[in-house]
Design a protein around this motif. Structure first.
Motif, mmCIF file in Angstrom:
data_model
loop_
_atom_site.group_PDB
_atom_site.id
_atom_site.type_symbol
_atom_site.label_atom_id
_atom_site.label_comp_id
_atom_site.label_asym_id
_atom_site.label_seq_id
_atom_site.Cartn_x
_atom_site.Cartn_y
_atom_site.Cartn_z
ATOM 1 N N GLN A 63 0.854 -1.187 0.000
ATOM 2 C CA GLN A 63 0.000 0.000 0.000
ATOM 3 C C GLN A 63 0.888 1.233 0.000
ATOM 4 O O GLN A 63 2.069 1.163 0.331
ATOM 5 C CB GLN A 63 -0.939 -0.016 1.203
ATOM 6 N N ALA A 64 0.307 2.360 -0.377
ATOM 7 C CA ALA A 64 1.088 3.591 -0.509
ATOM 8 C C ALA A 64 1.685 4.049 0.816
ATOM 9 O O ALA A 64 2.804 4.553 0.867
ATOM 10 C CB ALA A 64 0.228 4.700 -1.115
ATOM 11 N N THR A 65 0.969 3.867 1.922
ATOM 12 C CA THR A 65 1.489 4.225 3.236
ATOM 13 C C THR A 65 2.337 3.047 3.719
ATOM 14 O O THR A 65 1.835 1.941 3.874
ATOM 15 C CB THR A 65 0.340 4.488 4.224
ATOM 16 N N ARG A 66 3.605 3.290 3.945
ATOM 17 C CA ARG A 66 4.547 2.219 4.276
ATOM 18 C C ARG A 66 5.001 2.314 5.730
ATOM 19 O O ARG A 66 5.031 3.395 6.302
ATOM 20 C CB ARG A 66 5.774 2.295 3.361
ATOM 21 N N ILE A 67 5.381 1.150 6.302
ATOM 22 C CA ILE A 67 5.861 1.141 7.687
ATOM 23 C C ILE A 67 7.380 1.061 7.771
ATOM 24 O O ILE A 67 7.948 1.306 8.810
ATOM 25 C CB ILE A 67 5.238 -0.018 8.491
ATOM 26 N N GLY A 68 8.039 0.738 6.648
ATOM 27 C CA GLY A 68 9.492 0.611 6.649
ATOM 28 C C GLY A 68 10.184 1.961 6.531
ATOM 29 O O GLY A 68 9.554 2.997 6.314
ATOM 30 N N ASP A 69 11.494 1.939 6.664
ATOM 31 C CA ASP A 69 12.290 3.155 6.551
ATOM 32 C C ASP A 69 12.348 3.667 5.116
ATOM 33 O O ASP A 69 12.379 4.864 4.873
ATOM 34 C CB ASP A 69 13.715 2.905 7.061
ATOM 35 N N MET A 70 12.399 2.732 4.157
ATOM 36 C CA MET A 70 12.441 3.112 2.752
ATOM 37 C C MET A 70 11.838 2.006 1.906
ATOM 38 O O MET A 70 11.730 0.868 2.342
ATOM 39 C CB MET A 70 13.865 3.436 2.290
ATOM 40 N N THR A 71 11.450 2.363 0.698
ATOM 41 C CA THR A 71 10.907 1.414 -0.266
ATOM 42 C C THR A 71 11.705 1.529 -1.548
ATOM 43 O O THR A 71 11.923 2.630 -2.043
ATOM 44 C CB THR A 71 9.421 1.727 -0.562
ATOM 45 N N HIS A 97 10.748 7.022 4.012
ATOM 46 C CA HIS A 97 9.574 7.193 4.874
ATOM 47 C C HIS A 97 9.903 7.688 6.279
ATOM 48 O O HIS A 97 9.021 8.180 6.966
ATOM 49 C CB HIS A 97 8.810 5.867 4.995
ATOM 50 N N THR A 98 11.140 7.518 6.709
ATOM 51 C CA THR A 98 11.519 7.910 8.064
ATOM 52 C C THR A 98 12.844 8.665 8.024
ATOM 53 O O THR A 98 13.560 8.640 7.019
ATOM 54 C CB THR A 98 11.690 6.674 8.973
ATOM 55 N N GLU A 99 13.191 9.302 9.133
ATOM 56 C CA GLU A 99 14.492 9.981 9.232
ATOM 57 C C GLU A 99 15.627 8.978 9.076
ATOM 58 O O GLU A 99 16.659 9.288 8.479
ATOM 59 C CB GLU A 99 14.605 10.727 10.566
ATOM 60 N N LYS A 100 15.443 7.774 9.608
ATOM 61 C CA LYS A 100 16.467 6.737 9.464
ATOM 62 C C LYS A 100 16.659 6.389 7.985
ATOM 63 O O LYS A 100 17.784 6.238 7.514
ATOM 64 C CB LYS A 100 16.070 5.490 10.251
ATOM 65 N N GLY A 101 15.567 6.295 7.234
ATOM 66 C CA GLY A 101 15.655 6.030 5.802
ATOM 67 C C GLY A 101 16.377 7.139 5.065
ATOM 68 O O GLY A 101 17.212 6.887 4.196
ATOM 69 N N VAL A 102 16.071 8.379 5.418
ATOM 70 C CA VAL A 102 16.733 9.535 4.813
ATOM 71 C C VAL A 102 18.232 9.477 5.099
ATOM 72 O O VAL A 102 19.063 9.678 4.207
ATOM 73 C CB VAL A 102 16.116 10.861 5.333
ATOM 74 N N GLN A 103 18.596 9.179 6.336
ATOM 75 C CA GLN A 103 20.008 9.115 6.710
ATOM 76 C C GLN A 103 20.729 7.969 5.988
ATOM 77 O O GLN A 103 21.849 8.141 5.498
ATOM 78 C CB GLN A 103 20.160 8.964 8.231
ATOM 79 N N LEU A 104 20.093 6.796 5.899
ATOM 80 C CA LEU A 104 20.688 5.674 5.170
ATOM 81 C C LEU A 104 20.944 6.044 3.715
ATOM 82 O O LEU A 104 21.991 5.725 3.147
ATOM 83 C CB LEU A 104 19.777 4.444 5.237
#
Length: 186
Positions: A63-71, A97-104
């Motif tokens: 689904q468009a709303t994700r729970i992971g850090d990135m897709t 999707h998250t700050e952790k994903g952005v940092q990765l």
């Protein structure tokens, strides 16, 4: 059989078609095409959804709303960005999707990036917004595939992606004319 391979690409862009891909590899600085993906049994069955796990057809996470850090996904709106890419480059979609994903993502060197419209990507790439559709041939595919130690390729023919006659004609024209010429004609 190929020896030491330096790089494998599952989405290697062919010289003749901007929107078609082939599996390929690099060895000794030269690119080698293994097989166009629409003619490869594994890739073709995957693309037509007959070889997916049962859970893929009812995945709660598609689904468009994700729970992971990135897709990570295929870029469904590739044509919007082709002017920004060199000819042999392909484009994947990375949604953060998250700050952790952005940092990765920031910490990963060597990534060229283009800003994308996530809603347009979700509309174009169905796995970003809903589970894969379950084809009616899925059950018979598994019976054929797991019914013997090595299923004959002919037995899998009904489950492969089949190109229409116009698609085959287009593919032929694309193999005998350079991309730049076809682009100028449009």
């Amino acid at each position: 059989t190929y020896g030491d391979v330096e790089h494998v690409a599952f989405r290697h862009r062919t010289w003749s078609e901007f929107s078609k891909f082939a599996m390929g590899f690099e060895k000794d600085g030269r690119q080698h095409i293994i097989v166009p993906t629409n003619r490869d049994t594994y890739y073709s069955c995957f693309s037509s959804y007959v070889s997916l796990r049962e859970s893929c057809y009812r995945c709660d996470y598609a689904q468009a709303t994700r729970i992971g850090d990135m897709t990570l996904a295929d870029c469904g709106t590739f044509g919007r960005y082709e002017a920004e890419l060199s000819y042999y480059k392909t484009l994947s979609m990375v949604a953060l999707h998250t700050e952790k994903g952005v940092q990765l993502f920031r910490d990963t060197p060597g990534i060229e990036q283009v800003e994308m419209d996530y809603a347009a990507e979700c509309a174009s790439n169905q796995q970003l917004s809903r589970p894969a559709p379950r084809p009616k041939e899925r059950d018979t595919f598994y019976k054929v595939y797991f019914g013997s130690d090595q299923p004959e390729k002919n037995a899998l023919q009904p489950y492969l992606c089949h190109e229409s006659l116009p698609a085959k004609l287009k593919a032929f024209v694309c193999t005998v004319t350079p991309h730049r010429l076809r682009k100028d004609i449009k």
